[in-house]
Motif scaffolding. Structure first.
Motif, PDB file in Angstrom:
ATOM      1  N   ILE A 172      21.895  81.452  67.564  1.00 41.70           N
ATOM      2  CA  ILE A 172      22.977  82.335  67.157  1.00 41.70           C
ATOM      3  C   ILE A 172      22.538  83.787  67.272  1.00 41.70           C
ATOM      4  N   ALA A 173      21.268  84.039  66.978  1.00 39.89           N
ATOM      5  CA  ALA A 173      20.757  85.406  67.034  1.00 39.89           C
ATOM      6  C   ALA A 173      20.707  85.938  68.453  1.00 39.89           C
ATOM      7  N   GLU A 174      20.803  85.053  69.430  1.00 42.84           N
ATOM      8  CA  GLU A 174      20.663  85.472  70.821  1.00 42.84           C
ATOM      9  C   GLU A 174      22.006  85.661  71.516  1.00 42.84           C
ATOM     10  N   GLY A 175      22.964  86.246  70.832  1.00 40.83           N
ATOM     11  CA  GLY A 175      24.152  86.723  71.522  1.00 40.83           C
ATOM     12  C   GLY A 175      25.427  85.943  71.398  1.00 40.83           C
ATOM     13  N   ALA A 176      25.473  84.812  70.696  1.00 43.59           N
ATOM     14  CA  ALA A 176      26.716  84.063  70.564  1.00 43.59           C
ATOM     15  C   ALA A 176      27.616  84.720  69.526  1.00 43.59           C
ATOM     16  N   ASP A 177      28.917  84.622  69.725  1.00 41.16           N
ATOM     17  CA  ASP A 177      29.891  85.155  68.765  1.00 41.16           C
ATOM     18  C   ASP A 177      30.115  84.203  67.595  1.00 41.16           C
ATOM     19  N   GLY A 178      29.481  83.053  67.623  1.00 39.62           N
ATOM     20  CA  GLY A 178      29.615  82.059  66.570  1.00 39.62           C
ATOM     21  C   GLY A 178      29.339  80.687  67.134  1.00 39.62           C
ATOM     22  N   ILE A 179      29.641  79.666  66.365  1.00 35.90           N
ATOM     23  CA  ILE A 179      29.502  78.283  66.829  1.00 35.90           C
ATOM     24  C   ILE A 179      30.894  77.733  67.098  1.00 35.90           C
ATOM     25  N   GLY A 180      31.172  77.450  68.356  1.00 39.76           N
ATOM     26  CA  GLY A 180      32.487  76.947  68.736  1.00 39.76           C
ATOM     27  C   GLY A 180      32.619  75.452  68.589  1.00 39.76           C
ATOM     28  N   LEU A 181      31.490  74.756  68.503  1.00 41.48           N
ATOM     29  CA  LEU A 181      31.501  73.306  68.312  1.00 41.48           C
ATOM     30  C   LEU A 181      30.187  72.894  67.685  1.00 41.48           C
ATOM     31  N   TYR A 182      30.240  72.477  66.418  1.00 43.88           N
ATOM     32  CA  TYR A 182      29.067  71.866  65.805  1.00 43.88           C
ATOM     33  C   TYR A 182      29.323  70.364  65.737  1.00 43.88           C
ATOM     34  N   ARG A 183      28.495  69.609  66.454  1.00 46.21           N
ATOM     35  CA  ARG A 183      28.663  68.154  66.557  1.00 46.21           C
ATOM     36  C   ARG A 183      28.015  67.497  65.339  1.00 46.21           C
ATOM     37  N   THR A 184      28.802  67.148  64.367  1.00 42.85           N
ATOM     38  CA  THR A 184      28.236  66.580  63.137  1.00 42.85           C
ATOM     39  C   THR A 184      27.662  65.188  63.346  1.00 42.85           C
ATOM     40  N   GLU A 185      27.973  64.546  64.477  1.00 41.60           N
ATOM     41  CA  GLU A 185      27.457  63.190  64.680  1.00 41.60           C
ATOM     42  C   GLU A 185      25.959  63.170  64.940  1.00 41.60           C
ATOM     43  N   ILE A 186      25.397  64.287  65.419  1.00 43.07           N
ATOM     44  CA  ILE A 186      23.966  64.293  65.716  1.00 43.07           C
ATOM     45  C   ILE A 186      23.133  64.033  64.462  1.00 43.07           C
ATOM     46  N   PRO A 187      23.375  64.719  63.336  1.00 42.60           N
ATOM     47  CA  PRO A 187      22.640  64.356  62.113  1.00 42.60           C
ATOM     48  C   PRO A 187      22.857  62.908  61.692  1.00 42.60           C
ATOM     49  N   PHE A 188      24.053  62.370  61.943  1.00 40.98           N
ATOM     50  CA  PHE A 188      24.313  60.963  61.628  1.00 40.98           C
ATOM     51  C   PHE A 188      23.435  60.058  62.482  1.00 40.98           C
ATOM     52  N   MET A 189      23.253  60.430  63.751  1.00 44.05           N
ATOM     53  CA  MET A 189      22.465  59.604  64.668  1.00 44.05           C
ATOM     54  C   MET A 189      20.989  59.578  64.294  1.00 44.05           C
ATOM     55  N   GLU A 212      23.651  65.284  51.058  1.00 44.29           N
ATOM     56  CA  GLU A 212      22.850  65.530  52.260  1.00 44.29           C
ATOM     57  C   GLU A 212      23.673  66.258  53.314  1.00 44.29           C
ATOM     58  N   GLN A 213      24.935  65.866  53.450  1.00 45.52           N
ATOM     59  CA  GLN A 213      25.797  66.542  54.416  1.00 45.52           C
ATOM     60  C   GLN A 213      26.086  67.978  53.999  1.00 45.52           C
ATOM     61  N   LEU A 230      34.333  57.042  54.290  1.00 44.94           N
ATOM     62  CA  LEU A 230      33.376  57.885  55.007  1.00 44.94           C
ATOM     63  C   LEU A 230      33.988  59.241  55.343  1.00 44.94           C
ATOM     64  N   PHE A 231      35.252  59.230  55.732  1.00 43.61           N
ATOM     65  CA  PHE A 231      35.947  60.447  56.138  1.00 43.61           C
ATOM     66  C   PHE A 231      36.063  61.434  54.974  1.00 43.61           C
ATOM     67  N   LEU A 232      36.431  60.918  53.800  1.00 44.61           N
ATOM     68  CA  LEU A 232      36.587  61.791  52.636  1.00 44.61           C
ATOM     69  C   LEU A 232      35.261  62.411  52.210  1.00 44.61           C
ATOM     70  N   VAL A 233      34.182  61.641  52.321  1.00 45.82           N
ATOM     71  CA  VAL A 233      32.857  62.184  52.003  1.00 45.82           C
ATOM     72  C   VAL A 233      32.543  63.361  52.919  1.00 45.82           C
ATOM     73  N   GLN A 234      32.796  63.192  54.221  1.00 49.39           N
ATOM     74  CA  GLN A 234      32.501  64.272  55.152  1.00 49.39           C
ATOM     75  C   GLN A 234      33.394  65.482  54.915  1.00 49.39           C
ATOM     76  N   LEU A 235      34.685  65.264  54.674  1.00 45.30           N
ATOM     77  CA  LEU A 235      35.591  66.385  54.429  1.00 45.30           C
ATOM     78  C   LEU A 235      35.203  67.144  53.163  1.00 45.30           C
ATOM     79  N   ARG A 236      34.839  66.422  52.101  1.00 41.20           N
ATOM     80  CA  ARG A 236      34.417  67.095  50.867  1.00 41.20           C
ATOM     81  C   ARG A 236      33.153  67.911  51.103  1.00 41.20           C
TER      82      ARG A 236
END
Length: 744
Positions: free
Chosen positions: A450-467, A477-478, A533-539
């Motif tokens: 992020i420090a190297e020039g991006a205007d933000g995060i346009g897509l954070y893939r939450t499945e990677i931590p799940f994997m 944890e989430q 599972l969905f409600l846990v992630q949304l919360r």
């Protein structure tokens, strides 16, 4: 006839050398068709070489060569169709080679062996009497040639690689551009059952090695058996149960042990017993018993793997390697030590699988679809991966290595040039500001990215931590992970996509078995079916976003309006629960959907009434619009994001969103490609999200083009017939602008 085809195919495929395979092929085919002669010609450097025969002069093998433009064999290869003649000598293309002694043969049938549009060789049957081979015989030979094409091509490559003095070129599909030079690290490669006979000096030591290897093998097979038991797949589970039984003392396990007691090393013992029993079972008449030979081979290779490479992932420190494997999943790449991963080459997987996307995110050169690679003996050999061209070179000459080292130096110089402007905003020559965002998944490195020039995060893939977990992560944890991501963005926007598993992103602790996973239970479909599972992630997301406006939530794989309504209802439920239980000041974030299912292109008016934005997933949208599995190397050439139909769909989506006052961005791989980025900007996309490795290059490019020029370029591109023409057009434009080196 089907049994005959299967027997010949299996016998050829199981051969350990091209020479043996072709000898089996000609003798088996001659017997099956009851002809007097069968021969195989293999294409080498545009010449057909007699490579095996049963009926012609054996001494001519390897000596008789003919170009495609000569002879009846050449005619079959040239036309790519069968040639069936009652009397070959009457045909004007008939050419006699005295050294093969074929003058007595008249009836002639030649069928080309074709693999993925390329001729590999020709199989020929002949008879002395003048007669036309029947339609049934011709169909049999054509079917056999089609079934054996892949095996023969693979064995041909294996034979080439076995030559230590010959540089070999494999062709695949570029999944992550770049060049890598390192030694091969083969993970899951073929373990040859034919091990050398070596006497042991310490029988007790070898017995202990064998027992330990069989124990690990039992554990691995047992885990697989239990998994399929849980999935109620009894047929598959029974296969693993049978393999476990073969390891018992009363079965092959006992035979292995007795062979060691006779004074053989453990590897030799397993090899000797396996080959002995395979030969016995193949000689049996009963089809079921004959099939058991494959079980013996499978088990022998599993035990040998435990003996030869029990801890294959323990690499020597500070030694980068090129990972060669059948199929790399995201978990494997995420866990592989980054500093030791110079490149990736796989047999399976498409250029837009999530493993390939992760490779691009890591900046690792990667090639997919290099078929029959694991059957070649390349482990620890020096490789050059030219991923930009989809090429893999095995045992390259010093001159080639030197040339590619120079190319790597030149690429690094270009990257440094791009990086010098990364802190400057992405503003086009006409003053138009383009927002460049980051696609992220792994938490490590997010802050520096992020420090190297991006205007933000346009897509954070939450499945990677799940994997990377061995279970579903808890709510707390989430919350911790999401807070770290938001903190790393330092107040800049962050779009978090809800859990998007299924397809090519399985969870190890939540396996999903489907015939067609890309059209199956994935994305929002899975989340809505598991509200717990969905409600846990949304919360967790809401708590991490708390009172700020930094967070946006993105829903994947939405295919109808009801899914949006249900997801919004669960989001409201999560919000109410948190207001009552935790913090009444938690704000509702912006909500968006992934635009990747084609049906949603035609309901954007209704979508605009429900959500705040859409983010185009160009990878899946292309896959579904073109009906091409993006993970299948057999059809990878058809997956083309520059197809004019795809470009028109993307253009229309942008126009429709503008009309309905719906914010639109793009987070697919197309946004991070120079050609794709300028076409998207020409369409009016002002928010592009990409992997960190693409940011500097795309920023550098957009600061040197103008909207007026790009509008003309887009108009021409949308009028073309195919993706090749589009790429050539954009390449010509970049050449005229002096920017063509940005494609390297």
């Amino acid at each position: 006839m089907l049994n005959t085809l299967r027997d010949i195919t299996q016998a050829v495929a199981s051969a350990h050398s091209l020479e043996t395979a072709l000898e089996v092929l000609v003798s088996s085919t001659k017997a099956a068709m009851e002809t007097q002669c069968c021969s195989v010609y293999i294409l080498e450097q545009q010449e057909l070489v007699l490579s095996a025969t049963d009926g012609l002069e054996k001494s001519a093998v390897g000596r008789v060569r003919m170009p495609l433009t000569q002879g009846l064999v050449g005619l079959a290869a040239e036309r790519e169709e069968a040639v069936n003649l009652a009397d070959a000598r009457l045909h004007p293309r008939f050419k006699l080679f005295p050294e093969v002694a074929e003058e007595e043969y008249r009836a002639f049938l030649a069928v080309p062996i074709i693999y993925q549009k390329a001729v590999v060789g020709v199989i020929v049957v002949q008879q002395a009497s003048a007669r036309q081979f029947s339609e049934g015989e011709e169909a049999f030979l054509m079917t056999l040639a089609a079934q054996l094409a892949m095996a023969i091509r693979g064995l041909k490559q294996k034979a080439q690689v076995s030559s230590l003095h010959q540089q070999i070129l494999f062709q695949g599909t570029s999944a992550s551009s770049g060049i890598a030079i390192a030694h091969a690290f083969v993970l899951g490669g073929e373990i040859s059952l034919e091990q050398p006979d070596i006497r042991c000096e310490d029988i007790v030591l070898e017995s202990n090695r064998l027992v330990a290897a069989m124990g690990r093998c039992k554990e691995a097979i047992g885990a697989l058996s239990q998994r399929f038991d849980r999935e109620q797949d009894e047929e598959v589970a029974s296969i693993f149960n049978a393999l476990q039984l073969l390891l018992d003392d009363a079965s092959l396990g006992g035979e292995y042990a007795r062979e060691v007691l006779l004074g053989w090393e453990a590897e030799s013992a397993v090899s000797r017993v396996s080959l002995r029993y395979i030969q016995q079972f193949l000689a049996m008449e009963d089809p079921y018993l004959k099939e058991r030979a494959s079980d013996i081979r499978d088990l022998g290779q599993k035990v040998l793997r435990q003996l030869i490479e029990p801890e294959r992932l323990e690499l020597e420190p500070d030694k980068p390697v090129i990972l060669v494997t059948k199929e790399a999943d995201a978990t494997m790449l995420a866990e592989f030590p980054r500093q030791k991963l110079a490149g990736i080459v796989t047999e399976l997987g498409g250029v837009n699988s999530h493993a390939a996307i992760l490779a691009r995110a890591l900046g690792v050169p990667a090639i997919t679809g290099v078929e029959q690679l694991l059957s070649a003996d390349i482990d620890q050999k020096l490789l050059v991966v030219n991923a930009s061209r989809g090429q893999l070179m095995v045992s390259p000459s010093p001159a080639i290595v030197s040339e590619y080292r120079s190319l790597i130096s030149a690429q690094k110089a270009l990257q440094r040039q791009y990086a010098q402007e990364l802190t400057l905003p992405s503003v086009m020559l006409d003053g138009k500001r383009i927002r460049l965002y980051l696609n992220a998944g792994l938490l490590s490195g997010v802050a520096s990215e992020i420090a190297e020039g991006a205007d933000g995060i346009g897509l954070y893939r939450t499945e990677i931590p799940f994997m990377l977990q061995q279970r579903f992560p808890s709510e707390s944890e989430q919350v911790k992970v999401y807070q770290q991501v938001l903190s790393a963005a330092s107040g800049r926007p962050v779009v978090m996509r809800t859990l998007d598993v299924g397809g090519d992103k399985p969870l190890p602790y939540f396996p999903i078995k489907e015939d067609n996973p890309f059209l199956g239970w994935r994305g929002i479909r899975l989340s809505l079916d598991h509200p717990e599972l969905f409600l846990v992630q949304l919360r967790a997301m809401l708590q991490a976003g708390a009172e700020g406006k930094q967070l946006s939530i993105l829903l994947p794989m939405v295919s109808n309006l009801d899914e949006i309504d249900q997801a919004l209802a669960y989001l409201e439920q999560a919000h109410v629960e948190l207001k009552n239980d935790v913090n009444s000041n938690i704000k509702m974030p912006r909500i968006g959907i992934m635009l990747e299912v084609p049906a949603m292109l035609y309901q954007l008016d209704e979508v605009a009434k429900r959500v705040d934005f859409v983010s185009v997933g160009s990878n899946d949208l292309t896959q579904y619009l073109l009906a091409v599995d993006r993970n299948n190397p057999r059809v990878s050439s058809l997956f083309d994001s520059y197809h004019p139909g795809i470009l028109r769909a993307l253009h229309q989506a942008r126009l429709d969103c503008e009309y309905h006052h719906l914010d639109i961005s793009i987070c697919g791989e197309l946004a991070g490609e120079p050609m794709g980025a300028i076409l998207l900007v020409a369409m009016g996309y002002h928010q592009l999200s990409m992997n960190q490795g693409s940011l500097a290059r795309i920023n550098y490019l957009l600061r040197r083009v103008s909207g007026e020029d790009l509008a003309q370029l887009l108009a021409q591109a949308l009028s073309l017939s195919n993706g090749f023409q589009v790429r050539e057009l954009v390449k010509e434009y970049l050449t005229l602008q002096g920017l063509v080196t940005i494609l390297n």
